[in-house]
Motif scaffolding. Structure first.
Motif, mmCIF file in Angstrom:
data_model
loop_
_atom_site.group_PDB
_atom_site.id
_atom_site.type_symbol
_atom_site.label_atom_id
_atom_site.label_comp_id
_atom_site.label_asym_id
_atom_site.label_seq_id
_atom_site.Cartn_x
_atom_site.Cartn_y
_atom_site.Cartn_z
ATOM 1 N N GLU A 6 -9.823 6.664 4.183
ATOM 2 C CA GLU A 6 -9.360 5.281 4.104
ATOM 3 C C GLU A 6 -7.917 5.267 3.628
ATOM 4 O OE1 GLU A 6 -13.579 4.626 2.057
ATOM 5 O OE2 GLU A 6 -11.939 6.025 1.708
ATOM 6 N N SER A 7 -7.213 4.223 4.038
ATOM 7 C CA SER A 7 -5.858 4.008 3.549
ATOM 8 C C SER A 7 -5.539 2.528 3.644
ATOM 9 C CB SER A 7 -4.845 4.826 4.361
ATOM 10 O OG SER A 7 -4.881 4.451 5.719
ATOM 11 N N GLY A 8 -4.471 2.136 2.971
ATOM 12 C CA GLY A 8 -3.992 0.770 3.100
ATOM 13 C C GLY A 8 -4.217 -0.122 1.903
ATOM 14 N N GLY A 9 -4.873 0.361 0.884
ATOM 15 C CA GLY A 9 -5.070 -0.466 -0.298
ATOM 16 C C GLY A 9 -3.780 -0.660 -1.066
ATOM 17 N N GLY A 10 -3.835 -1.534 -2.069
ATOM 18 C CA GLY A 10 -2.656 -1.776 -2.890
ATOM 19 C C GLY A 10 -2.787 -3.046 -3.685
ATOM 20 N N LEU A 11 -1.655 -3.476 -4.228
ATOM 21 C CA LEU A 11 -1.584 -4.701 -5.031
ATOM 22 C C LEU A 11 -0.957 -5.797 -4.179
ATOM 23 C CD1 LEU A 11 -1.659 -6.260 -7.751
ATOM 24 C CD2 LEU A 11 0.591 -5.257 -8.245
ATOM 25 N N VAL A 12 -1.595 -6.952 -4.164
ATOM 26 C CA VAL A 12 -1.092 -8.071 -3.378
ATOM 27 C C VAL A 12 -1.326 -9.365 -4.143
ATOM 28 C CG1 VAL A 12 -3.259 -8.353 -2.125
ATOM 29 C CG2 VAL A 12 -1.124 -9.108 -1.071
ATOM 30 N N GLN A 13 -0.469 -10.337 -3.911
ATOM 31 C CA GLN A 13 -0.637 -11.627 -4.575
ATOM 32 C C GLN A 13 -1.704 -12.453 -3.879
ATOM 33 O OE1 GLN A 13 3.250 -13.478 -4.673
ATOM 34 N NE2 GLN A 13 3.862 -12.324 -6.492
ATOM 35 N N GLY A 16 -2.142 -13.364 -0.004
ATOM 36 C CA GLY A 16 -1.498 -12.322 0.778
ATOM 37 C C GLY A 16 -2.460 -11.587 1.694
ATOM 38 N N SER A 17 -1.922 -10.570 2.363
ATOM 39 C CA SER A 17 -2.695 -9.806 3.345
ATOM 40 C C SER A 17 -2.556 -8.312 3.114
ATOM 41 C CB SER A 17 -2.211 -10.141 4.764
ATOM 42 O OG SER A 17 -2.391 -11.498 5.066
ATOM 43 N N LEU A 18 -3.582 -7.605 3.508
ATOM 44 C CA LEU A 18 -3.563 -6.141 3.549
ATOM 45 C C LEU A 18 -4.374 -5.704 4.760
ATOM 46 C CD1 LEU A 18 -4.253 -4.978 -0.143
ATOM 47 C CD2 LEU A 18 -2.136 -4.637 1.151
ATOM 48 N N ARG A 19 -4.048 -4.540 5.280
ATOM 49 C CA ARG A 19 -4.852 -3.950 6.340
ATOM 50 C C ARG A 19 -5.317 -2.573 5.907
ATOM 51 N NH1 ARG A 19 -3.193 -2.398 12.545
ATOM 52 N NH2 ARG A 19 -2.147 -0.676 11.458
ATOM 53 N N ASN A 70 -9.986 2.867 19.700
ATOM 54 C CA ASN A 70 -10.627 4.108 20.118
ATOM 55 C C ASN A 70 -9.612 5.196 20.462
ATOM 56 O OD1 ASN A 70 -13.180 3.029 19.759
ATOM 57 N ND2 ASN A 70 -13.289 2.274 21.862
ATOM 58 N N THR A 71 -8.394 4.795 20.838
ATOM 59 C CA THR A 71 -7.380 5.798 21.171
ATOM 60 C C THR A 71 -6.884 6.525 19.930
ATOM 61 O OG1 THR A 71 -5.538 4.243 20.982
ATOM 62 C CG2 THR A 71 -6.641 4.410 23.124
ATOM 63 N N LYS A 72 -7.027 5.870 18.776
ATOM 64 C CA LYS A 72 -6.584 6.471 17.520
ATOM 65 C C LYS A 72 -7.755 6.863 16.629
ATOM 66 C CE LYS A 72 -2.221 3.910 17.406
ATOM 67 N NZ LYS A 72 -1.361 2.979 16.632
ATOM 68 N N ASN A 73 -8.976 6.653 17.115
ATOM 69 C CA ASN A 73 -10.179 6.948 16.302
ATOM 70 C C ASN A 73 -10.082 6.302 14.932
ATOM 71 O OD1 ASN A 73 -11.447 8.502 18.300
ATOM 72 N ND2 ASN A 73 -10.382 10.357 17.647
ATOM 73 N N THR A 74 -9.734 5.043 14.920
ATOM 74 C CA THR A 74 -9.502 4.340 13.663
ATOM 75 C C THR A 74 -10.150 2.963 13.709
ATOM 76 O OG1 THR A 74 -7.404 5.499 13.330
ATOM 77 C CG2 THR A 74 -7.747 3.487 12.064
ATOM 78 N N VAL A 75 -10.744 2.588 12.584
ATOM 79 C CA VAL A 75 -11.291 1.254 12.392
ATOM 80 C C VAL A 75 -10.439 0.565 11.332
ATOM 81 C CG1 VAL A 75 -13.273 -0.061 11.567
ATOM 82 C CG2 VAL A 75 -13.613 1.892 13.087
ATOM 83 N N TYR A 76 -10.128 -0.695 11.570
ATOM 84 C CA TYR A 76 -9.272 -1.460 10.660
ATOM 85 C C TYR A 76 -10.048 -2.605 10.031
ATOM 86 C CZ TYR A 76 -5.653 0.933 13.337
ATOM 87 O OH TYR A 76 -4.881 1.884 13.957
ATOM 88 N N LEU A 77 -9.631 -2.982 8.845
ATOM 89 C CA LEU A 77 -10.106 -4.205 8.209
ATOM 90 C C LEU A 77 -8.869 -4.997 7.812
ATOM 91 C CD1 LEU A 77 -12.665 -5.746 7.279
ATOM 92 C CD2 LEU A 77 -12.250 -4.810 4.999
ATOM 93 N N GLN A 78 -8.574 -6.011 8.600
ATOM 94 C CA GLN A 78 -7.453 -6.901 8.303
ATOM 95 C C GLN A 78 -7.932 -7.961 7.328
ATOM 96 O OE1 GLN A 78 -4.131 -6.824 9.401
ATOM 97 N NE2 GLN A 78 -3.862 -8.453 7.886
ATOM 98 N N MET A 79 -7.284 -8.040 6.182
ATOM 99 C CA MET A 79 -7.706 -8.965 5.132
ATOM 100 C C MET A 79 -6.592 -9.974 4.900
ATOM 101 S SD MET A 79 -9.510 -6.266 2.496
ATOM 102 C CE MET A 79 -7.947 -5.526 2.034
ATOM 103 N N VAL A 89 -12.780 -1.694 -5.211
ATOM 104 C CA VAL A 89 -12.565 -0.472 -4.442
ATOM 105 C C VAL A 89 -13.296 -0.658 -3.114
ATOM 106 C CG1 VAL A 89 -12.913 2.013 -4.306
ATOM 107 C CG2 VAL A 89 -12.378 0.946 -6.507
ATOM 108 N N TYR A 90 -12.576 -0.450 -2.030
ATOM 109 C CA TYR A 90 -13.144 -0.634 -0.701
ATOM 110 C C TYR A 90 -13.462 0.724 -0.086
ATOM 111 C CZ TYR A 90 -12.103 -5.606 -0.692
ATOM 112 O OH TYR A 90 -12.090 -6.958 -0.974
ATOM 113 N N TYR A 91 -14.655 0.812 0.484
ATOM 114 C CA TYR A 91 -15.124 2.039 1.091
ATOM 115 C C TYR A 91 -15.448 1.806 2.565
ATOM 116 C CZ TYR A 91 -16.100 3.371 -3.771
ATOM 117 O OH TYR A 91 -16.001 3.642 -5.120
ATOM 118 N N CYS A 92 -15.119 2.762 3.398
ATOM 119 C CA CYS A 92 -15.666 2.726 4.747
ATOM 120 C C CYS A 92 -16.793 3.750 4.820
ATOM 121 C CB CYS A 92 -14.605 2.970 5.820
ATOM 122 S SG CYS A 92 -14.009 4.650 5.978
#
Length: 123
Positions: A6-13, A16-19, A70-79, A89-92
């Motif tokens: 997983e990647s993309g976590g952080g601090l946001v107001q 705001g948004s994170l992916r 599927n071309t990148k073998n990646t699943v996203y969660l747009q928040m 803590v977010y887990y896939c």
């Protein structure tokens, strides 16, 4: 052995948004779960590996979007529209066995888990 990263976590107001990203392949379903301090882990969203069907918990419906590339073998969660109560803590997690039923956000139904990424929503 399936490895999830997983990647993309952080601090946001608030507002705001994170992916979040989860690198994974060969799954029948990917689920996103989260665990806030002092609380049990809960299912947030899941996506089918076969037809791309999606499902959202009521707490995030209309704000979060799960998708796959599927071309990148990646699943996203747009928040979007993040709230302080989204802090966790977010887990896939990946299921590689055939699905028992759909939608599926039961933890025990998933076979592999990522290490988690922290999302903090605070002003």
């Amino acid at each position: 052995q399936v490895q999830l990263v997983e990647s993309g976590g952080g601090l946001v107001q608030p507002g705001g948004s994170l992916r979040l990203s989860c690198a994974a392949s060969g799954f029948t379903a990917i689920g996103w779960f989260r665990q806030a301090p002092g609380k049990e882990r809960e299912g947030v969203s899941c996506i089918s590996g076969s037809d791309g069907s999606t499902y959202y918990a009521d707490s995030v419906k209309g704000r979060f979007t799960i998708s796959r590339d599927n071309t990148k073998n990646t699943v996203y969660l747009q928040m979007n529209g993040l709230k302080p109560e989204d802090t966790a803590v977010y887990y896939c997690a990946a299921r590689v066995r055939p699905m028992d039923y759909w939608p599926n956000l039961r933890e025990y139904q998933y076979d592999y888990w990522g290490q988690g990424t922290q999302v903090t929503v605070s002003s």
